[in-house]
Design a protein around this motif. Structure first.
Motif, mmCIF file in Angstrom:
data_model
loop_
_atom_site.group_PDB
_atom_site.id
_atom_site.type_symbol
_atom_site.label_atom_id
_atom_site.label_comp_id
_atom_site.label_asym_id
_atom_site.label_seq_id
_atom_site.Cartn_x
_atom_site.Cartn_y
_atom_site.Cartn_z
ATOM 1 N N SER A 1 -14.794 -25.807 46.478
ATOM 2 C CA SER A 1 -16.455 -25.053 46.872
ATOM 3 C C SER A 1 -17.255 -26.314 48.007
ATOM 4 O O SER A 1 -17.281 -27.182 47.836
ATOM 5 N N LEU A 2 -17.754 -25.293 48.867
ATOM 6 C CA LEU A 2 -19.535 -26.238 49.613
ATOM 7 C C LEU A 2 -20.899 -26.109 48.764
ATOM 8 O O LEU A 2 -21.468 -24.953 48.133
ATOM 9 N N THR A 3 -20.569 -27.243 48.074
ATOM 10 C CA THR A 3 -22.241 -27.155 46.340
ATOM 11 C C THR A 3 -23.621 -27.068 47.594
ATOM 12 O O THR A 3 -23.291 -26.616 48.725
ATOM 13 N N GLU A 4 -24.328 -26.823 46.836
ATOM 14 C CA GLU A 4 -25.349 -26.085 47.149
ATOM 15 C C GLU A 4 -26.266 -27.393 47.792
ATOM 16 O O GLU A 4 -26.832 -27.931 49.057
ATOM 17 N N ALA A 5 -25.890 -28.216 47.428
ATOM 18 C CA ALA A 5 -26.149 -30.485 48.020
ATOM 19 C C ALA A 5 -25.481 -30.602 49.039
ATOM 20 O O ALA A 5 -25.779 -31.245 50.384
ATOM 21 N N GLU A 6 -24.281 -30.476 49.882
ATOM 22 C CA GLU A 6 -23.410 -30.312 50.395
ATOM 23 C C GLU A 6 -23.936 -29.140 51.265
ATOM 24 O O GLU A 6 -23.967 -29.759 52.506
ATOM 25 N N ARG A 7 -24.043 -27.955 51.265
ATOM 26 C CA ARG A 7 -24.522 -27.166 52.426
ATOM 27 C C ARG A 7 -26.222 -27.186 53.528
ATOM 28 O O ARG A 7 -26.255 -27.657 54.133
ATOM 29 N N PHE A 8 -26.713 -27.717 52.117
ATOM 30 C CA PHE A 8 -27.851 -28.412 52.833
ATOM 31 C C PHE A 8 -28.455 -29.822 53.076
ATOM 32 O O PHE A 8 -28.905 -29.894 54.546
ATOM 33 N N ALA A 9 -27.486 -30.432 53.052
ATOM 34 C CA ALA A 9 -27.194 -31.682 53.587
ATOM 35 C C ALA A 9 -26.909 -32.220 54.766
ATOM 36 O O ALA A 9 -27.386 -32.722 55.794
ATOM 37 N N GLY A 10 -25.784 -30.216 54.769
ATOM 38 C CA GLY A 10 -25.550 -30.439 56.231
ATOM 39 C C GLY A 10 -26.002 -30.224 57.676
ATOM 40 O O GLY A 10 -26.121 -30.174 58.435
ATOM 41 N N LEU A 11 -27.418 -29.374 57.248
ATOM 42 C CA LEU A 11 -28.381 -28.485 57.914
ATOM 43 C C LEU A 11 -29.115 -29.890 58.808
ATOM 44 O O LEU A 11 -29.331 -31.307 58.220
ATOM 45 N N SER A 12 -29.696 -29.995 59.926
ATOM 46 C CA SER A 12 -30.862 -30.402 60.814
ATOM 47 C C SER A 12 -31.645 -29.901 60.726
ATOM 48 O O SER A 12 -31.729 -28.834 60.952
ATOM 49 N N PRO A 13 -33.234 -30.473 60.503
ATOM 50 C CA PRO A 13 -34.317 -30.365 60.809
ATOM 51 C C PRO A 13 -34.457 -29.547 62.314
ATOM 52 O O PRO A 13 -33.495 -29.317 63.221
ATOM 53 N N VAL A 14 -35.061 -28.093 61.592
ATOM 54 C CA VAL A 14 -34.995 -26.635 62.655
ATOM 55 C C VAL A 14 -36.776 -27.605 63.969
ATOM 56 O O VAL A 14 -37.257 -27.668 63.838
ATOM 57 N N SER A 15 -35.787 -27.312 65.518
ATOM 58 C CA SER A 15 -37.047 -26.913 65.887
ATOM 59 C C SER A 15 -37.444 -26.077 66.560
ATOM 60 O O SER A 15 -36.425 -25.250 67.806
ATOM 61 N N LEU A 16 -38.341 -25.406 66.078
ATOM 62 C CA LEU A 16 -39.081 -24.756 66.167
ATOM 63 C C LEU A 16 -39.847 -24.482 67.328
ATOM 64 O O LEU A 16 -39.680 -23.465 68.090
ATOM 65 N N ALA A 17 -39.361 -25.087 68.559
ATOM 66 C CA ALA A 17 -40.260 -25.273 69.266
ATOM 67 C C ALA A 17 -39.490 -23.749 70.407
ATOM 68 O O ALA A 17 -39.139 -23.031 71.477
ATOM 69 N N GLU A 18 -37.668 -23.832 70.142
ATOM 70 C CA GLU A 18 -36.669 -22.282 70.779
ATOM 71 C C GLU A 18 -37.125 -21.860 70.036
ATOM 72 O O GLU A 18 -36.230 -20.366 70.652
#
Length: 475
Positions: free
Chosen positions: A37-54
């Motif tokens: 499974s994809l653990t929550e820790a793995e899922r969150f670690a794979g996220l990039s910082p959000v570019s709010l300008a977009e």
């Protein structure tokens, strides 16, 4: 009657002795290596910082563009191909571009590959040789029903030393599963055999359910008949007991008597793992309760940057409906979040989480006679865990009906009536030995699981030998 019991046990034993041995052996493997499974820790670690300008459209615009009228959650995430809103309802999900609201479901293998590479880079995985190897509805590791809303899935092999493969949703572009070579190998020797989980069978859930339920029931009957015979055939010699058998039959009898309680409870509880509402309640919300919990809010009230600024380090921004209010959840780290509401609710919980007053207001609409919610202790008899480290889980007792809610995102984690609470002991405790006292002593629990399953395996081997000899005589 005795003759009928002997005959039935003999042939059921011959039919199921290999299955018993497989269940005991694979049970040991499963105890140490869970299904991928994809653990929550793995899922969150794979996220990039959000570019709010977009982000050029509002949350309400994103919901309208998605076409999901009953949406209850919206997340803003940075994908490998841009900033997207992921919109979720009770039965389906979708994703739209944060710039203009265009659909961003993934149809291109190149886009899926870019998403997988960015996810891997954020987690520090080597994806230099990543390649798409399949786009399909089902394979051995993606058969669970939780992936239905994301099918078909792109499977991407990273080509790293661990043999990592990640799965990208074609509906939202999220990475929803990962496996490694080691996990796949151990699970072929564990979960796949134990659950009778070949893809061709498990992809048809109703058929798989009937097949495994029937096999487990027949195995339970065989074990019960054997226990009955074993007890009735005990011989008294002086002040002790003895077996009337010799050789392998004697060994089978003696080990069976020693292991009777464990074998019966383990096989019976294994059968109950396939209950799915046949004898016990399923722990699911009723239609009326789901209507309250999943009520679509006025997304025009969703708090945006004008309510409170969003950290430039935020990796995920989520809006969710809870008791008529829309909350914004900013997540900067796995165990750190900020919670902002559009309504006038005054939270009394820990900073960044829902409080008891929020939960009490909702559960009062779900059932009558609800007391003040309380936060669960770490070692509760009916455990429930938030996906966010350190977040409280609240239990609201409404007479004989209990609701457990996640203080981090407001989701209902458990609905426990008397039947479901009983199921927790008859299935989970008896089958996995997750009794609270043993959970406090993991080494002791590991030793008991391995020792008892090994005893069951040896007992099954004696049955295999006896069964093989009987078949040779009958042929």
């Amino acid at each position: 009657m005795m003759g009928a019991i002997v005959l039935l046990h003999r042939w059921l034993g011959i039919a199921f002795c290999l299955l018993f041995a497989m269940w005991f052996a694979t049970g040991i493997v499963m105890h140490f290596v869970p299904f991928p499974s994809l653990t929550e820790a793995e899922r969150f670690a794979g996220l990039s910082p959000v570019s709010l300008a977009e982000a050029k459209i509002t949350v309400a615009d994103a919901v309208r563009a998605s076409g999901i009228a009953d949406a209850t959650r919206v997340r803003l995430v940075q994908r490998g191909d841009g900033l997207v809103y992921t919109v979720s309802g009770p039965s389906r999900v979708g994703a739209v571009r944060a710039f203009d609201g265009q659909d961003t479901s993934v149809t291109s293998a190149d886009v899926a590959l870019a998403i997988a590479r960015e996810h891997s880079r954020q987690r520090g995985l080597d994806a230099a040789r990543a390649a798409i190897i399949a786009r399909s509805d089902y394979d051995q590791w993606s058969v669970p029903n939780g992936f239905d809303r994301h099918r078909p899935l792109f499977r991407v092999a990273l080509g790293d030393a661990a043999g990592t493969e990640v799965y990208v949703s074609s509906r939202t572009g999220e990475v929803v599963l990962d496996t490694t070579r080691s996990e796949r190998g151990w699970n072929l020797a564990g979960s796949v055999l134990h659950w009778i989980y070949p893809t061709v069978l498990r992809s048809n859930w109703a058929l798989w359910d009937r097949v495994v339920w029937t096999l487990s029931l027949l195995a339970s009957i065989a074990a019960l008949l054997g226990a009955t015979l074993g007890i009735l055939r005990i011989k008294m010699r002086g002040r002790g007991v003895a077996t009337p058998y010799r050789g392998w039959h004697a060994l089978h009898h003696v080990i069976g008597l020693v292991a009777t309680v464990f074998v019966l409870t383990w096989i019976f509880s294994g059968w109950l793992s396939m209950d799915h509402g046949r004898l016990f309640s399923r722990g699911q919300l009723t239609a009326a309760e789901a209507g309250v919990v999943n009520a679509a809010p006025d997304w025009a009230t969703a708090p945006w940057r004008d309510r409170q600024s969003i950290s430039p380090s935020a990796r995920e921004i989520e809006w969710f409906a809870f008791d008529g209010n829309v909350y914004r959840r900013d997540r900067v780290a796995l165990g750190s979040q900020t919670l902002i509401t559009a309504g006038d609710a005054s939270r009394d919980g820990p900073a960044g989480f829902l409080g008891t007053r929020d939960v009490q207001n909702l559960t009062a609409r779900l059932a009558t006679d609800c007391g003040r919610p309380s936060a669960l202790a770490d070692h509760d008899d009916y455990p429930a865990r938030s996906t966010v480290l350190g977040a409280p889980v609240y239990r609201s007792r409404c007479g004989d009906l209990w609701f457990d809610l996640d203080g981090a995102d407001g989701s209902v984690l458990q609905r426990l009536d008397a039947s479901r609470r009983a199921y927790r002991w008859f299935y989970s405790a008896l089958h996995t030995l997750d009794f609270p006292i043993l959970m406090d002593h993991p080494t002791l629990r590991d030793s008991l699981v391995v020792g008892l399953c090994t005893l069951g395996l040896v007992f099954s081997v004696t049955g295999i030998v006896i069964g093989w000899r009987r078949l040779r005589l009958s042929l």
